[in-house]
Scaffold this motif. Sequence first.
Motif, PDB file in Angstrom:
ATOM      1  N   PRO A 164       0.776  -1.242   0.000  1.00  0.00           N
ATOM      2  CA  PRO A 164       0.000   0.000   0.000  1.00  0.00           C
ATOM      3  C   PRO A 164       0.804   1.287   0.000  1.00  0.00           C
ATOM      4  O   PRO A 164       0.508   2.215  -0.763  1.00  0.00           O
ATOM      5  CB  PRO A 164      -0.846  -0.134   1.279  1.00  0.00           C
ATOM      6  CG  PRO A 164      -1.016  -1.598   1.462  1.00  0.00           C
ATOM      7  CD  PRO A 164       0.271  -2.207   1.009  1.00  0.00           C
ATOM      8  N   VAL A 165       1.831   1.388   0.832  1.00  0.00           N
ATOM      9  CA  VAL A 165       2.527   2.669   0.992  1.00  0.00           C
ATOM     10  C   VAL A 165       3.277   3.066  -0.284  1.00  0.00           C
ATOM     11  O   VAL A 165       3.290   4.242  -0.655  1.00  0.00           O
ATOM     12  CB  VAL A 165       3.479   2.616   2.200  1.00  0.00           C
ATOM     13  CG1 VAL A 165       4.311   3.881   2.283  1.00  0.00           C
ATOM     14  CG2 VAL A 165       2.677   2.431   3.491  1.00  0.00           C
ATOM     15  N   ASP A 168       0.788   4.062  -3.101  1.00  0.00           N
ATOM     16  CA  ASP A 168       0.197   5.376  -2.843  1.00  0.00           C
ATOM     17  C   ASP A 168       1.018   6.495  -3.480  1.00  0.00           C
ATOM     18  O   ASP A 168       0.491   7.564  -3.787  1.00  0.00           O
ATOM     19  CB  ASP A 168       0.102   5.595  -1.331  1.00  0.00           C
ATOM     20  CG  ASP A 168      -0.568   6.916  -0.987  1.00  0.00           C
ATOM     21  OD1 ASP A 168      -1.660   7.176  -1.515  1.00  0.00           O
ATOM     22  OD2 ASP A 168       0.013   7.690  -0.216  1.00  0.00           O
ATOM     23  N   ASP A 171      -0.229   5.991  -7.350  1.00  0.00           N
ATOM     24  CA  ASP A 171      -1.644   5.777  -7.673  1.00  0.00           C
ATOM     25  C   ASP A 171      -2.476   5.904  -6.403  1.00  0.00           C
ATOM     26  O   ASP A 171      -2.806   7.004  -5.983  1.00  0.00           O
ATOM     27  CB  ASP A 171      -1.809   4.392  -8.323  1.00  0.00           C
ATOM     28  CG  ASP A 171      -3.223   4.120  -8.779  1.00  0.00           C
ATOM     29  OD1 ASP A 171      -3.733   4.908  -9.601  1.00  0.00           O
ATOM     30  OD2 ASP A 171      -3.820   3.134  -8.319  1.00  0.00           O
ATOM     31  N   GLU A 172      -2.798   4.793  -5.777  1.00  0.00           N
ATOM     32  CA  GLU A 172      -3.508   4.807  -4.506  1.00  0.00           C
ATOM     33  C   GLU A 172      -3.302   3.460  -3.821  1.00  0.00           C
ATOM     34  O   GLU A 172      -2.855   2.501  -4.441  1.00  0.00           O
ATOM     35  CB  GLU A 172      -4.998   5.077  -4.698  1.00  0.00           C
ATOM     36  CG  GLU A 172      -5.717   4.056  -5.554  1.00  0.00           C
ATOM     37  CD  GLU A 172      -7.168   4.443  -5.819  1.00  0.00           C
ATOM     38  OE1 GLU A 172      -7.581   5.512  -5.344  1.00  0.00           O
ATOM     39  OE2 GLU A 172      -7.861   3.687  -6.495  1.00  0.00           O
ATOM     40  N   VAL A 173      -3.620   3.398  -2.545  1.00  0.00           N
ATOM     41  CA  VAL A 173      -3.395   2.162  -1.793  1.00  0.00           C
ATOM     42  C   VAL A 173      -4.325   1.067  -2.304  1.00  0.00           C
ATOM     43  O   VAL A 173      -5.424   1.335  -2.779  1.00  0.00           O
ATOM     44  CB  VAL A 173      -3.622   2.371  -0.280  1.00  0.00           C
ATOM     45  CG1 VAL A 173      -2.656   3.376   0.273  1.00  0.00           C
ATOM     46  CG2 VAL A 173      -5.071   2.794  -0.009  1.00  0.00           C
ATOM     47  N   TYR A 206      -0.576   4.982   8.183  1.00  0.00           N
ATOM     48  CA  TYR A 206      -0.753   6.389   7.829  1.00  0.00           C
ATOM     49  C   TYR A 206      -0.579   7.298   9.041  1.00  0.00           C
ATOM     50  O   TYR A 206      -0.170   8.453   8.889  1.00  0.00           O
ATOM     51  CB  TYR A 206      -2.101   6.593   7.124  1.00  0.00           C
ATOM     52  CG  TYR A 206      -1.939   6.324   5.651  1.00  0.00           C
ATOM     53  CD1 TYR A 206      -1.573   7.341   4.786  1.00  0.00           C
ATOM     54  CD2 TYR A 206      -2.060   5.038   5.150  1.00  0.00           C
ATOM     55  CE1 TYR A 206      -1.366   7.098   3.445  1.00  0.00           C
ATOM     56  CE2 TYR A 206      -1.847   4.774   3.816  1.00  0.00           C
ATOM     57  CZ  TYR A 206      -1.501   5.813   2.955  1.00  0.00           C
ATOM     58  OH  TYR A 206      -1.275   5.558   1.636  1.00  0.00           O
ATOM     59  N   TYR A 243       5.274  12.650  -4.553  1.00  0.00           N
ATOM     60  CA  TYR A 243       4.205  12.211  -5.457  1.00  0.00           C
ATOM     61  C   TYR A 243       4.465  12.604  -6.908  1.00  0.00           C
ATOM     62  O   TYR A 243       3.605  12.420  -7.765  1.00  0.00           O
ATOM     63  CB  TYR A 243       2.862  12.807  -5.006  1.00  0.00           C
ATOM     64  CG  TYR A 243       2.352  12.251  -3.709  1.00  0.00           C
ATOM     65  CD1 TYR A 243       1.909  10.936  -3.615  1.00  0.00           C
ATOM     66  CD2 TYR A 243       2.322  13.037  -2.555  1.00  0.00           C
ATOM     67  CE1 TYR A 243       1.434  10.423  -2.422  1.00  0.00           C
ATOM     68  CE2 TYR A 243       1.854  12.528  -1.354  1.00  0.00           C
ATOM     69  CZ  TYR A 243       1.411  11.222  -1.299  1.00  0.00           C
ATOM     70  OH  TYR A 243       0.937  10.706  -0.100  1.00  0.00           O
ATOM     71  N   LEU A 451      -3.865  10.428  -8.329  1.00  0.00           N
ATOM     72  CA  LEU A 451      -2.994  11.323  -7.572  1.00  0.00           C
ATOM     73  C   LEU A 451      -3.612  12.695  -7.371  1.00  0.00           C
ATOM     74  O   LEU A 451      -3.222  13.426  -6.459  1.00  0.00           O
ATOM     75  CB  LEU A 451      -1.649  11.470  -8.300  1.00  0.00           C
ATOM     76  CG  LEU A 451      -0.751  10.224  -8.338  1.00  0.00           C
ATOM     77  CD1 LEU A 451       0.407  10.447  -9.298  1.00  0.00           C
ATOM     78  CD2 LEU A 451      -0.234   9.896  -6.947  1.00  0.00           C
ATOM     79  N   VAL A 455      -9.004  12.416  -1.018  1.00  0.00           N
ATOM     80  CA  VAL A 455      -9.549  11.217  -0.381  1.00  0.00           C
ATOM     81  C   VAL A 455     -11.064  11.296  -0.254  1.00  0.00           C
ATOM     82  O   VAL A 455     -11.766  10.309  -0.488  1.00  0.00           O
ATOM     83  CB  VAL A 455      -8.898  11.013   1.012  1.00  0.00           C
ATOM     84  CG1 VAL A 455      -9.584   9.878   1.760  1.00  0.00           C
ATOM     85  CG2 VAL A 455      -7.421  10.714   0.868  1.00  0.00           C
ATOM     86  N   LYS A 458     -12.523  10.266  -3.496  1.00  0.00           N
ATOM     87  CA  LYS A 458     -12.360   8.833  -3.767  1.00  0.00           C
ATOM     88  C   LYS A 458     -13.375   8.001  -3.004  1.00  0.00           C
ATOM     89  O   LYS A 458     -13.903   7.006  -3.513  1.00  0.00           O
ATOM     90  CB  LYS A 458     -10.939   8.382  -3.379  1.00  0.00           C
ATOM     91  CG  LYS A 458      -9.842   8.896  -4.281  1.00  0.00           C
ATOM     92  CD  LYS A 458      -8.479   8.418  -3.792  1.00  0.00           C
ATOM     93  CE  LYS A 458      -7.363   8.972  -4.654  1.00  0.00           C
ATOM     94  NZ  LYS A 458      -6.017   8.570  -4.169  1.00  0.00           N
TER      95      LYS A 458
END
Length: 500
Positions: A164-165, A168, A171-173, A206, A243, A451, A455, A458
Amino acid sequence: MNKWTLIILGLVFLSHVCAYKILVAFPYPGRSHSILGEGYVRHLLEAGHEVTYVTAHAYKKPHPNLRQVVVASVIDKFEFAQSLDFKKMLTKEADFKDMFAMYEIMAVIANRSLTHENVQKFLMDPNEKFDLVIAEWLYHHLYAGFAAIFNCPYIWSSSMEPHPVVLDLIDEVGNPAYFPDHMSPVSPPLTFTERVSELWYLIYLYRVLWFVRDMEEKAFRDSFGPAAAKRGITLPTLYDLKYNSSMMLANSHYSLGDPQRLPASYAAIGGYHIEDEIPPLPKDLQKIMDSATDGVILFSMGSMMRSETLPIEIQRELLDVFSKLKQTVIWKFDGSLENVPKNVHMVKWAPQPSILAHPNAKIFVTHGGLLSTTETIHYGVPIIGIPLFADQFLNVKRAIVKVLPWKYREKVKELSFIYHHRETKPGKTLVHWVEHVIETNGAPHLRSPALHVPVYQKLYLDLLALIVLGLLVVKRIFKRLFSSKNENKKKGEYKKNKKN
């Protein structure tokens, strides 16, 4: 064909051969990570590019297109390696699940390399220019700073399977319901308890990233601030910079782990560190391997874990077990032992790929590091895993689940076929994407739209808020309507009663 035709064809050919200047930043003192850095160096040099390599372990193969910025002195201050002690791990004195400590330690180690006089001298030279930076991610984001100083695109390099990290950053977790973290000893399908645990662990990670953010930002300013000031550059925040990579190249492959949904900006190059031509074994080891008619068992706990830190009683018990085997055992052991059985050979350094490539290699007893598990699949050798920390638990569990006991060698051969059955070799894939990023000015077409999506969008929290607000408004309207009707009804009854 006359000489002028040959000259013209030669000029046309040369016009299509571009040698780019590439910075490979792998200054982490761990030997295994330097092996990964050397993989980039080797492939890029073979492709004709100029490479500057920032490392703690100097690359020992000189090349006219290679320049090294060596920070070897940081190895002596490598506290993390000193904590890799079997006794400390057995007594729980060393806790490698404390991610607050892990991120802080890695940032301190990285900052020590970046503030090294050799790196600072290199950064302060205004004549230094690069077309691309390849920056290793290892529980910190500091090496992205090279791209800010040299005003060029950069690629993240991840030494592990996707988790996940790191995802991220591009893209995203992944969904924790089926995408476990690399520290988790679970693999899909997950039980209800495991899904809840993975969600909680993601939230915990996080929290860690939030708490170390200021510390990492300070290290970033300390490391790159002087060079930025000299060049007249305003450094972005590290939070924004991390990022801004073009893509991620990762030491992963679906034959080594679980298939995952991955963005276009993620390229799996697992096994790129393994050389096409197998280096020859030293004469003594070659003789041992050739004469082992019953096969060889390689026992190695990696380049960082020191075998001599095993409690002496465990060392003797292992030797006792090995003495009862008909196979030859090669044990990578840093110290020395007395009364070693005849079938056991202690070596301070085991050329792992060359041993595993030998037809007499039968089993590899390993800590389960990703380099080791990749090499076992590459050469088709079954493993017995003794994981210690980080991704090793998940790597070993995946290997054990996939390599069924009664079909050990057959299954590992099947995985080896899947591993090798690619469109191109991992080294070619590596070079392709490096050149693609440079030639497309940072490959903005690969950047995920995720990106740029907050959140709350999303998770459709704005829609949820709108629905809740709408329901509250409707509820209030109905409440007023019913209240108005009740009042009218009460007035009507009052008038009626008054007439009566």
